[in-house]
Motif scaffolding. Structure first.
Motif, PDB file in Angstrom:
ATOM      1  N   LEU A 192      89.322  44.817  46.976  1.00 28.04           N
ATOM      2  CA  LEU A 192      88.269  45.804  47.243  1.00 28.04           C
ATOM      3  C   LEU A 192      88.845  47.155  47.646  1.00 28.04           C
ATOM      4  O   LEU A 192      88.148  48.160  47.624  1.00 28.04           O
ATOM      5  N   GLY A 193      90.122  47.164  48.016  1.00 29.27           N
ATOM      6  CA  GLY A 193      90.781  48.412  48.395  1.00 29.27           C
ATOM      7  C   GLY A 193      90.519  48.789  49.838  1.00 29.27           C
ATOM      8  O   GLY A 193      89.444  48.516  50.380  1.00 29.27           O
ATOM      9  N   SER A 194      91.502  49.410  50.454  1.00 29.49           N
ATOM     10  CA  SER A 194      91.362  49.864  51.839  1.00 29.49           C
ATOM     11  C   SER A 194      92.350  50.978  52.105  1.00 29.49           C
ATOM     12  O   SER A 194      93.523  50.880  51.747  1.00 29.49           O
ATOM     13  N   ILE A 195      91.886  52.038  52.740  1.00 29.89           N
ATOM     14  CA  ILE A 195      92.784  53.151  53.057  1.00 29.89           C
ATOM     15  C   ILE A 195      92.853  53.401  54.564  1.00 29.89           C
ATOM     16  O   ILE A 195      93.433  54.389  55.003  1.00 29.89           O
ATOM     17  N   SER A 306      84.417  59.062  53.405  1.00 28.73           N
ATOM     18  CA  SER A 306      83.403  59.452  54.400  1.00 28.73           C
ATOM     19  C   SER A 306      82.103  58.694  54.184  1.00 28.73           C
ATOM     20  O   SER A 306      81.457  58.254  55.140  1.00 28.73           O
ATOM     21  N   ILE A 307      81.726  58.515  52.917  1.00 32.41           N
ATOM     22  CA  ILE A 307      80.512  57.751  52.597  1.00 32.41           C
ATOM     23  C   ILE A 307      80.706  56.279  52.954  1.00 32.41           C
ATOM     24  O   ILE A 307      79.811  55.635  53.524  1.00 32.41           O
ATOM     25  N   ALA A 308      81.881  55.739  52.639  1.00 32.82           N
ATOM     26  CA  ALA A 308      82.161  54.321  52.897  1.00 32.82           C
ATOM     27  C   ALA A 308      82.132  53.990  54.382  1.00 32.82           C
ATOM     28  O   ALA A 308      81.836  52.854  54.769  1.00 32.82           O
ATOM     29  N   ASP A 314      78.765  50.789  62.596  1.00 31.95           N
ATOM     30  CA  ASP A 314      80.008  50.036  62.740  1.00 31.95           C
ATOM     31  C   ASP A 314      80.453  49.414  61.418  1.00 31.95           C
ATOM     32  O   ASP A 314      81.551  48.866  61.321  1.00 31.95           O
ATOM     33  N   LEU A 315      79.582  49.474  60.410  1.00 32.71           N
ATOM     34  CA  LEU A 315      79.892  48.874  59.111  1.00 32.71           C
ATOM     35  C   LEU A 315      80.729  49.823  58.257  1.00 32.71           C
ATOM     36  O   LEU A 315      80.584  51.043  58.344  1.00 32.71           O
ATOM     37  N   THR A 316      81.594  49.248  57.424  1.00 32.40           N
ATOM     38  CA  THR A 316      82.393  50.019  56.470  1.00 32.40           C
ATOM     39  C   THR A 316      82.281  49.368  55.103  1.00 32.40           C
ATOM     40  O   THR A 316      82.581  48.179  54.954  1.00 32.40           O
ATOM     41  N   LEU A 317      81.834  50.142  54.109  1.00 29.49           N
ATOM     42  CA  LEU A 317      81.701  49.614  52.754  1.00 29.49           C
ATOM     43  C   LEU A 317      83.064  49.573  52.068  1.00 29.49           C
ATOM     44  O   LEU A 317      83.954  50.369  52.402  1.00 29.49           O
ATOM     45  N   PRO A 318      83.259  48.665  51.104  1.00 33.23           N
ATOM     46  CA  PRO A 318      84.515  48.664  50.328  1.00 33.23           C
ATOM     47  C   PRO A 318      84.683  49.986  49.590  1.00 33.23           C
ATOM     48  O   PRO A 318      83.741  50.469  48.952  1.00 33.23           O
ATOM     49  N   ILE A 319      85.875  50.565  49.685  1.00 34.42           N
ATOM     50  CA  ILE A 319      86.111  51.877  49.070  1.00 34.42           C
ATOM     51  C   ILE A 319      85.939  51.818  47.554  1.00 34.42           C
ATOM     52  O   ILE A 319      85.481  52.792  46.938  1.00 34.42           O
ATOM     53  N   ASN A 320      86.268  50.679  46.938  1.00 33.49           N
ATOM     54  CA  ASN A 320      86.115  50.547  45.485  1.00 33.49           C
ATOM     55  C   ASN A 320      84.653  50.610  45.051  1.00 33.49           C
ATOM     56  O   ASN A 320      84.347  51.048  43.941  1.00 33.49           O
ATOM     57  N   ALA A 321      83.762  50.145  45.904  1.00 31.45           N
ATOM     58  CA  ALA A 321      82.332  50.209  45.575  1.00 31.45           C
ATOM     59  C   ALA A 321      81.883  51.657  45.477  1.00 31.45           C
ATOM     60  O   ALA A 321      81.120  52.032  44.571  1.00 31.45           O
ATOM     61  N   ILE A 322      82.367  52.495  46.390  1.00 33.95           N
ATOM     62  CA  ILE A 322      81.972  53.909  46.399  1.00 33.95           C
ATOM     63  C   ILE A 322      82.613  54.664  45.239  1.00 33.95           C
ATOM     64  O   ILE A 322      81.951  55.460  44.561  1.00 33.95           O
ATOM     65  N   ALA A 328      81.880  56.053  37.711  1.00 35.32           N
ATOM     66  CA  ALA A 328      81.225  55.572  36.485  1.00 35.32           C
ATOM     67  C   ALA A 328      80.114  56.515  36.003  1.00 35.32           C
ATOM     68  O   ALA A 328      80.075  56.865  34.816  1.00 35.32           O
ATOM     69  N   PRO A 329      79.189  56.964  36.879  1.00 34.07           N
ATOM     70  CA  PRO A 329      78.165  57.918  36.413  1.00 34.07           C
ATOM     71  C   PRO A 329      78.752  59.227  35.886  1.00 34.07           C
ATOM     72  O   PRO A 329      78.196  59.832  34.970  1.00 34.07           O
ATOM     73  N   VAL A 330      79.881  59.661  36.479  1.00 30.27           N
ATOM     74  CA  VAL A 330      80.520  60.899  36.008  1.00 30.27           C
ATOM     75  C   VAL A 330      80.973  60.752  34.560  1.00 30.27           C
ATOM     76  O   VAL A 330      80.729  61.628  33.723  1.00 30.27           O
ATOM     77  N   ILE A 331      81.620  59.630  34.249  1.00 29.27           N
ATOM     78  CA  ILE A 331      82.087  59.386  32.885  1.00 29.27           C
ATOM     79  C   ILE A 331      80.897  59.288  31.922  1.00 29.27           C
ATOM     80  O   ILE A 331      80.930  59.861  30.817  1.00 29.27           O
ATOM     81  N   ILE A 332      79.844  58.567  32.316  1.00 28.69           N
ATOM     82  CA  ILE A 332      78.644  58.448  31.468  1.00 28.69           C
ATOM     83  C   ILE A 332      78.016  59.815  31.225  1.00 28.69           C
ATOM     84  O   ILE A 332      77.652  60.165  30.092  1.00 28.69           O
TER      85      ILE A 332
END
Length: 343
Positions: A192-195, A306-308, A314-322, A328-332
């Motif tokens: 999922l990736g993590s920085i 920042s969004i993740a 206290d929650l952190t979303l997976p960076i790959n999801a963001i 993907a929308p940018v490429i489309i």
């Protein structure tokens, strides 16, 4: 090709946006830190809350620097691949480097199950995962370099890289089949990736290898511009195609392999950033494109992180999801708007 002075204003704007995103990234999180206190913390002045100094210096500052390294490194490696293969859908993953890293990590996390449950998890640590990912990417790189030395056709190298990715993916699937639920969970979380998990000493090692990849990329600018004219024309201009191709592959491998080792397989950034940059900098001159991609990648990754962080949560979303939701929308959008991607 346009003069670099033509793009002076966009570069100034991008630099200011990068600084703003950098400060915002440090400010936002489960604990909101006002911009004034962020600035005070960065220059060593007292902050309103003493604990904010620790949060800034020990967690958010390394995370912000990691985001910049990951975004700029993947953006640059994506640009290198798209130019080398003259393919707008090429990215850092096309040589199988990321897949090699994933296989190395899979062997460390899930390989123990093949030798009995008693050994499971013994060798799994942050550094063992980093070393395994680095070795995996290095082994794939070695094979690609050996093959690229014997094959003149650049597109053949692209296909071979994709085949390496398929082989490593199949091996990971076999390992997954024999693994326990806990091992699968650990591997999935890495994927999922993590920085946000790097300390200063780890970040220093990360930066040294990343900087080497960037330096090699900068030395390849002339070759990249020449390759846009086609390989045959580039040869007629005196370009040493084999040497140039080798340097570009090494630079990409250092950037993509190291980023995957330290932060996991971050998706879409390497593919989307070069195309986003070309919408602002309408040029094919890599003397302009490369630093612009560097800035764009760092900015987008800081925004994604920042969004993740889900500010004030206290929650952190997976960076790959963001990155996927943005990339993907940018490429489309580019495909629909332009009918074909700018190259």
């Amino acid at each position: 090709m346009p003069d670099t002075k033509t793009y002076k204003l966009p570069f100034i704007v991008l630099t200011l946006v990068l600084l703003l995103c950098f400060c915002a990234n440090i400010s936002l999180g489960s604990v909101f830190i006002p911009f004034q206190d962020v600035f005070n913390g960065l220059i060593g002045n007292p902050t309103e809350n003493e604990s904010w100094q620790h949060i800034i210096h020990e967690y958010r500052l390394p995370k912000a620097f990691t985001a910049m390294i990951v975004g700029s490194g993947l953006g640059v490696s994506g640009l290198l691949m798209q130019t080398l293969f003259r393919n707008p859908l090429a990215g850092p993953f096309v040589l199988g480097i990321t897949s090699g890293s994933s296989l190395g990590v899979a062997l460390v996390i899930m390989g123990a199950s093949l030798f009995g449950g008693a050994f499971a998890g013994i060798f799994v640590s942050k550094w063992s995962i980093v070393i395994a990912a680095s070795l995996g990417s290095f082994i794939v790189l070695l094979f690609v370099l050996i093959i690229s030395n014997k094959i003149r056709d650049t597109m053949a190298i692209l296909i071979i890289g994709l085949m390496f990715a398929s082989i490593t993916s199949a091996t990971v699937n076999v390992l997954s089949y024999f693994s326990s639920a806990e091992e699968l969970k650990q591997y999935i979380f890495w994927g999922l990736g993590s920085i946000g998990n790097l300390r200063w000493d780890e970040l220093f090692i990360f930066f040294i290898i990343y900087a080497l990849g960037i330096i090699i990329s900068l030395t390849s600018i002339k070759a990249l511009n020449t390759l846009l004219l086609g390989e045959n024309y580039a040869k007629s201009l005196g370009l040493n195609l084999k040497k140039s191709r080798l340097l570009i592959i090494i630079a990409t491998s250092l950037l993509a392999g190291t980023i995957t080792a330290f932060a996991g397989p971050i998706v879409f950034i390497g593919l989307a950033i070069p195309h986003m940059t070309r919408q602002v900098f309408n040029t094919s001159n890599h003397k302009i494109l490369l630093p612009a991609v560097f800035l764009f990648g760092a900015i987008v990754m800081l925004i994604c992180d920042s969004i993740a962080q889900l500010p004030s949560s206290d929650l952190t979303l997976p960076i790959n999801a963001i990155t996927s939701l943005i990339g993907a929308p940018v490429i489309i959008w580019l495909l629909v708007r332009k009918r074909k991607m700018v190259f």
